[in-house]
Design a protein around this motif. Structure first.
Motif, PDB file in Angstrom:
ATOM      1  N   ARG A  10     135.555 -30.907   0.133  1.00 38.30           N
ATOM      2  CA  ARG A  10     136.440 -30.187  -0.785  1.00 38.30           C
ATOM      3  C   ARG A  10     135.588 -29.487  -1.847  1.00 38.30           C
ATOM      4  N   PHE A  11     135.936 -28.234  -2.133  1.00 39.68           N
ATOM      5  CA  PHE A  11     135.219 -27.451  -3.135  1.00 39.68           C
ATOM      6  C   PHE A  11     136.183 -26.956  -4.207  1.00 39.68           C
ATOM      7  N   CYS A  12     135.679 -26.917  -5.425  1.00 39.02           N
ATOM      8  CA  CYS A  12     136.395 -26.349  -6.562  1.00 39.02           C
ATOM      9  C   CYS A  12     135.740 -25.010  -6.894  1.00 39.02           C
ATOM     10  N   HIS A  70     141.007 -24.527  -5.027  1.00 42.46           N
ATOM     11  CA  HIS A  70     140.203 -25.417  -4.195  1.00 42.46           C
ATOM     12  C   HIS A  70     140.399 -25.082  -2.719  1.00 42.46           C
ATOM     13  N   ASP A  72     138.874 -26.585   1.478  1.00 45.03           N
ATOM     14  CA  ASP A  72     138.076 -27.506   2.287  1.00 45.03           C
ATOM     15  C   ASP A  72     137.278 -26.697   3.305  1.00 45.03           C
ATOM     16  N   ALA A  99     133.795 -31.017  -4.985  1.00 44.87           N
ATOM     17  CA  ALA A  99     134.784 -31.750  -5.769  1.00 44.87           C
ATOM     18  C   ALA A  99     135.150 -33.040  -5.051  1.00 44.87           C
ATOM     19  N   HIS A 104     142.772 -31.604  -6.926  1.00 45.92           N
ATOM     20  CA  HIS A 104     143.787 -30.603  -6.578  1.00 45.92           C
ATOM     21  C   HIS A 104     143.855 -29.592  -7.723  1.00 45.92           C
ATOM     22  N   ALA A 105     143.644 -28.321  -7.398  1.00 51.48           N
ATOM     23  CA  ALA A 105     143.563 -27.299  -8.446  1.00 51.48           C
ATOM     24  C   ALA A 105     144.803 -27.263  -9.315  1.00 51.48           C
TER      25      ALA A 105
END
Length: 217
Positions: A10-12, A70, A72, A99, A104-105
């Motif tokens: 997961r990326f922010c 965010h 994936d 992240a 969760h954004a």
């Protein structure tokens, strides 16, 4: 942390954009959106569709200095640099970092901020997209009086014109509402836990009306 089953991380991400040429954030059937453009760029990198989730949905013509989303995807790619080579110049990725899997954004956001500019100066070619032209400057003092009634937790049904599911609350909390004078401009700052669709625009219109004496604060 990479998911052992899917192999995805997961990326922010933090994005900045000029929303003039887009129909807001959310992907739509018959109009181009910020979400669609970013997802198409990610699909080119990944080879598979990638869905992104934003901290909030901006409307047509709204711009972002720093909006979080965010997604994936596979680790090991420099997404910030790679995406910026694929995206148009009016959308820039400022940062992408790993992240936690449960980040969760939208639901992890602590607060959201909207800024709105009004100007009584004749718009020039460089700012007309970003300021609401008002030929006569409203009274900031009256606007501040009215703003005091919008602070706090209220049912903001009157400040949205879209239909909501009956089970969804229209109660929101506005924690900050400042009216700042900047020369011939009035700069409004809204902060809160979240806002309804069109809420900021409609609050701005009401504050403008109070500043002009059309309604009482």
């Amino acid at each position: 942390m990479t998911d052992p089953v899917s192999g995805l991380q997961r990326f922010c991400a933090l994005v900045q954009y000029d929303g003039t040429d887009y129909a807001g954030w959310q992907r739509q059937v018959n109009a181009l959106s910020i979400q669609q453009v970013i997802e198409e760029a990610l699909e080119k990198l990944m080879g598979d569709p990638v869905r992104i989730t934003a901290s909030g949905r901006t409307d047509t013509g709204v711009h972002a200095l720093g909006q979080v989303f965010h997604f994936d995807a596979r680790p090991g790619i420099r997404y910030e640099a790679a995406l910026n080579t694929l995206l148009p110049k009016n959308i820039r990725i400022l940062e992408v970092r790993p992240a936690a899997p449960d980040f969760h954004a939208r639901f992890s956001a602590r607060k959201k901020r909207y800024d709105y500019w009004m100007t009584s100066r004749q718009p020039d070619p460089f700012t007309w997209r970003y300021k609401w032209f008002r030929p006569k400057k409203p009274d900031p003092g009256r606007m501040r009086e009215a703003a005091a009634f919008l602070l706090g937790t209220h049912d903001f049904t009157s400040f949205t014109n879209c239909h909501h599911h009956p089970d969804k609350s229209l109660v929101r909390t506005v924690t900050r509402l400042e009216i700042l004078e900047e020369g011939e401009d009035i700069h409004l700052v809204f902060e809160g836990t979240g806002f309804l669709r069109y809420q900021v625009r409609m609050m701005t219109a009401v504050l403008d009306a109070a500043g002009r004496g059309r309604i009482e604060p």
